[in-house]
Design a protein around this motif. Structure first.
Motif, PDB file in Angstrom:
ATOM      1  N   GLU A  99      -6.750  10.642  -0.539  1.00 28.40           N
ATOM      2  CA  GLU A  99      -7.233   9.539   0.301  1.00 28.40           C
ATOM      3  C   GLU A  99      -7.038   9.820   1.787  1.00 28.40           C
ATOM      4  O   GLU A  99      -7.934   9.553   2.602  1.00 28.40           O
ATOM      5  CB  GLU A  99      -6.551   8.218  -0.089  1.00 28.40           C
ATOM      6  N   ASP A 100      -5.869  10.368   2.167  1.00 27.39           N
ATOM      7  CA  ASP A 100      -5.596  10.641   3.583  1.00 27.39           C
ATOM      8  C   ASP A 100      -6.575  11.666   4.156  1.00 27.39           C
ATOM      9  O   ASP A 100      -7.040  11.531   5.287  1.00 27.39           O
ATOM     10  CB  ASP A 100      -4.160  11.140   3.773  1.00 27.39           C
ATOM     11  N   ARG A 101      -6.893  12.687   3.380  1.00 25.08           N
ATOM     12  CA  ARG A 101      -7.844  13.706   3.831  1.00 25.08           C
ATOM     13  C   ARG A 101      -9.217  13.072   4.105  1.00 25.08           C
ATOM     14  O   ARG A 101      -9.834  13.308   5.142  1.00 25.08           O
ATOM     15  CB  ARG A 101      -7.997  14.808   2.785  1.00 25.08           C
ATOM     16  N   PHE A 102      -9.687  12.253   3.162  1.00 27.15           N
ATOM     17  CA  PHE A 102     -11.000  11.627   3.326  1.00 27.15           C
ATOM     18  C   PHE A 102     -11.008  10.625   4.479  1.00 27.15           C
ATOM     19  O   PHE A 102     -11.977  10.542   5.232  1.00 27.15           O
ATOM     20  CB  PHE A 102     -11.445  10.967   2.013  1.00 27.15           C
ATOM     21  N   LEU A 103      -9.921   9.886   4.628  1.00 26.43           N
ATOM     22  CA  LEU A 103      -9.815   8.923   5.722  1.00 26.43           C
ATOM     23  C   LEU A 103      -9.830   9.651   7.067  1.00 26.43           C
ATOM     24  O   LEU A 103     -10.545   9.255   7.990  1.00 26.43           O
ATOM     25  CB  LEU A 103      -8.548   8.081   5.573  1.00 26.43           C
ATOM     26  N   GLU A 104      -9.052  10.728   7.183  1.00 29.25           N
ATOM     27  CA  GLU A 104      -8.999  11.497   8.435  1.00 29.25           C
ATOM     28  C   GLU A 104     -10.363  12.088   8.778  1.00 29.25           C
ATOM     29  O   GLU A 104     -10.827  12.009   9.918  1.00 29.25           O
ATOM     30  CB  GLU A 104      -7.948  12.607   8.332  1.00 29.25           C
ATOM     31  N   LEU A 105     -11.035  12.699   7.799  1.00 29.66           N
ATOM     32  CA  LEU A 105     -12.354  13.284   8.080  1.00 29.66           C
ATOM     33  C   LEU A 105     -13.387  12.208   8.377  1.00 29.66           C
ATOM     34  O   LEU A 105     -14.264  12.409   9.219  1.00 29.66           O
ATOM     35  CB  LEU A 105     -12.793  14.175   6.923  1.00 29.66           C
ATOM     36  N   SER A 106     -13.284  11.067   7.723  1.00 29.50           N
ATOM     37  CA  SER A 106     -14.196   9.956   8.024  1.00 29.50           C
ATOM     38  C   SER A 106     -14.015   9.498   9.471  1.00 29.50           C
ATOM     39  O   SER A 106     -14.997   9.244  10.182  1.00 29.50           O
ATOM     40  CB  SER A 106     -13.952   8.780   7.072  1.00 29.50           C
ATOM     41  N   ARG A 107     -12.770   9.395   9.906  1.00 25.48           N
ATOM     42  CA  ARG A 107     -12.498   9.001  11.296  1.00 25.48           C
ATOM     43  C   ARG A 107     -12.999  10.078  12.266  1.00 25.48           C
ATOM     44  O   ARG A 107     -13.639   9.760  13.263  1.00 25.48           O
ATOM     45  CB  ARG A 107     -10.995   8.794  11.505  1.00 25.48           C
ATOM     46  N   ARG A 108     -12.679  11.327  11.970  1.00 27.79           N
ATOM     47  CA  ARG A 108     -13.034  12.425  12.868  1.00 27.79           C
ATOM     48  C   ARG A 108     -14.543  12.548  13.055  1.00 27.79           C
ATOM     49  O   ARG A 108     -15.028  12.848  14.138  1.00 27.79           O
ATOM     50  CB  ARG A 108     -12.484  13.741  12.334  1.00 27.79           C
ATOM     51  N   PHE A 109     -15.307  12.304  11.982  1.00 27.47           N
ATOM     52  CA  PHE A 109     -16.755  12.482  12.046  1.00 27.47           C
ATOM     53  C   PHE A 109     -17.523  11.160  12.099  1.00 27.47           C
ATOM     54  O   PHE A 109     -18.741  11.140  11.975  1.00 27.47           O
ATOM     55  CB  PHE A 109     -17.227  13.347  10.873  1.00 27.47           C
ATOM     56  N   ASP A 110     -16.800  10.058  12.257  1.00 31.80           N
ATOM     57  CA  ASP A 110     -17.397   8.733  12.437  1.00 31.80           C
ATOM     58  C   ASP A 110     -18.388   8.372  11.329  1.00 31.80           C
ATOM     59  O   ASP A 110     -19.554   8.047  11.576  1.00 31.80           O
ATOM     60  CB  ASP A 110     -18.079   8.636  13.808  1.00 31.80           C
ATOM     61  N   CYS A 111     -17.913   8.498  10.092  1.00 32.38           N
ATOM     62  CA  CYS A 111     -18.726   8.122   8.940  1.00 32.38           C
ATOM     63  C   CYS A 111     -17.788   7.674   7.823  1.00 32.38           C
ATOM     64  O   CYS A 111     -16.569   7.739   7.967  1.00 32.38           O
ATOM     65  CB  CYS A 111     -19.607   9.284   8.481  1.00 32.38           C
ATOM     66  N   SER A 112     -18.343   7.213   6.733  1.00 35.84           N
ATOM     67  CA  SER A 112     -17.546   6.779   5.591  1.00 35.84           C
ATOM     68  C   SER A 112     -17.784   7.752   4.432  1.00 35.84           C
ATOM     69  O   SER A 112     -18.797   7.673   3.744  1.00 35.84           O
ATOM     70  CB  SER A 112     -17.946   5.358   5.181  1.00 35.84           C
ATOM     71  N   LEU A 113     -16.845   8.675   4.250  1.00 37.39           N
ATOM     72  CA  LEU A 113     -16.978   9.698   3.213  1.00 37.39           C
ATOM     73  C   LEU A 113     -16.370   9.210   1.907  1.00 37.39           C
ATOM     74  O   LEU A 113     -15.203   8.814   1.874  1.00 37.39           O
ATOM     75  CB  LEU A 113     -16.276  10.982   3.645  1.00 37.39           C
ATOM     76  N   PHE A 114     -17.166   9.265   0.846  1.00 37.63           N
ATOM     77  CA  PHE A 114     -16.682   8.889  -0.481  1.00 37.63           C
ATOM     78  C   PHE A 114     -16.756  10.130  -1.368  1.00 37.63           C
ATOM     79  O   PHE A 114     -17.787  10.807  -1.419  1.00 37.63           O
ATOM     80  CB  PHE A 114     -17.538   7.775  -1.089  1.00 37.63           C
ATOM     81  N   PRO A 115     -15.676  10.448  -2.081  1.00 38.73           N
ATOM     82  CA  PRO A 115     -15.701  11.638  -2.940  1.00 38.73           C
ATOM     83  C   PRO A 115     -16.605  11.428  -4.154  1.00 38.73           C
ATOM     84  O   PRO A 115     -16.561  10.381  -4.796  1.00 38.73           O
ATOM     85  CB  PRO A 115     -14.243  11.784  -3.385  1.00 38.73           C
ATOM     86  N   VAL A 116     -17.421  12.433  -4.438  1.00 36.47           N
ATOM     87  CA  VAL A 116     -18.292  12.347  -5.619  1.00 36.47           C
ATOM     88  C   VAL A 116     -18.074  13.497  -6.588  1.00 36.47           C
ATOM     89  O   VAL A 116     -18.631  13.501  -7.675  1.00 36.47           O
ATOM     90  CB  VAL A 116     -19.795  12.227  -5.250  1.00 36.47           C
ATOM     91  N   GLY A 117     -17.253  14.493  -6.205  1.00 35.97           N
ATOM     92  CA  GLY A 117     -17.021  15.597  -7.122  1.00 35.97           C
ATOM     93  C   GLY A 117     -16.352  16.774  -6.465  1.00 35.97           C
ATOM     94  O   GLY A 117     -15.648  16.629  -5.465  1.00 35.97           O
ATOM     95  N   MET A 118     -16.615  17.944  -7.048  1.00 38.89           N
ATOM     96  CA  MET A 118     -15.965  19.171  -6.608  1.00 38.89           C
ATOM     97  C   MET A 118     -16.905  20.351  -6.851  1.00 38.89           C
ATOM     98  O   MET A 118     -17.732  20.318  -7.748  1.00 38.89           O
ATOM     99  CB  MET A 118     -14.674  19.349  -7.405  1.00 38.89           C
ATOM    100  N   LYS A 119     -16.744  21.398  -6.045  1.00 34.76           N
ATOM    101  CA  LYS A 119     -17.512  22.634  -6.234  1.00 34.76           C
ATOM    102  C   LYS A 119     -16.601  23.831  -6.047  1.00 34.76           C
ATOM    103  O   LYS A 119     -15.477  23.695  -5.586  1.00 34.76           O
ATOM    104  CB  LYS A 119     -18.729  22.693  -5.312  1.00 34.76           C
ATOM    105  N   ASP A 120     -17.090  24.985  -6.397  1.00 28.66           N
ATOM    106  CA  ASP A 120     -16.346  26.241  -6.243  1.00 28.66           C
ATOM    107  C   ASP A 120     -14.996  26.189  -6.958  1.00 28.66           C
ATOM    108  O   ASP A 120     -13.984  26.620  -6.415  1.00 28.66           O
ATOM    109  CB  ASP A 120     -16.123  26.583  -4.770  1.00 28.66           C
ATOM    110  N   SER A 121     -14.967  25.660  -8.162  1.00 31.62           N
ATOM    111  CA  SER A 121     -13.744  25.594  -8.967  1.00 31.62           C
ATOM    112  C   SER A 121     -12.586  24.956  -8.217  1.00 31.62           C
ATOM    113  O   SER A 121     -11.440  25.377  -8.329  1.00 31.62           O
ATOM    114  CB  SER A 121     -13.354  26.992  -9.449  1.00 31.62           C
TER     115      SER A 121
END
Length: 166
Positions: A99-121
């Motif tokens: 949650e902290d990672r997504f919150l920080e990146l959302s703040r840094r890039f001024d958007c609301s990022l919601f996790p939907v999955g994973m790639k590259d193992s």
């Protein structure tokens, strides 16, 4: 302009049926998605994810992509167009505890990022913003494009574009 008896049809009217019949995905993309369990019109119940992802604000774009693609694991590998093709899956619970990672990146890039999955193992999370742009992220963002364009990039191995901070 349309006249009686169809004597003069606009270009749009002439090709409307062909436009409506164009496939949504190329055969390569559709084949990879179908092999993972996707099919046209697929709709899954996302209520369990809504309940388990309380630390992440779920927006409409996240709901839409998860309803259609949630729970699928796409197996691709080998050389791609600009990068290796690697498996990816749509399961937001893979980001629980981040949650902290997504919150920080959302703040840094001024958007609301919601996790939907994973790639590259597990090397990158997949996230979507409220406008429908899909990203690969870890400590930075790589834009994969909107919706179906992002799926094409993931399946064919086209690298995302690094997003610069505003």
């Amino acid at each position: 302009m349309r006249e009686l008896c169809g004597a003069s049809l606009s270009l749009q009217d002439r090709f409307q049926d062909e436009i409506l019949m164009m496939p949504r995905f190329s055969s390569e993309i559709e084949g990879a998605l179908r092999a993972a369990g996707w099919f046209p019109g697929r709709q899954v119940d996302i209520s369990a994810w809504r309940n388990s992802m309380q630390g992440f604000p779920m927006h409409v774009a996240a709901e839409e992509i998860l309803r259609e693609f949630g729970g699928i694991h796409v197996q691709v590998s080998g050389p791609g167009v600009t990068c290796m093709r690697t498996p990816f899956e749509f399961d937001p619970e893979l980001a629980v505890g981040e949650e902290d990672r997504f919150l920080e990146l959302s703040r840094r890039f001024d958007c609301s990022l919601f996790p939907v999955g994973m790639k590259d193992s597990g090397d990158f999370f997949l996230a979507i913003d409220e406008d429908g742009t899909v990203y690969a992220l870890m400590n930075w963002l790589f834009s994969l494009g909107h919706g179906d364009d992002a799926l094409e990039r993931l399946v064919t191995g086209v690298a995302g574009e690094r997003v610069r901070t505003p």
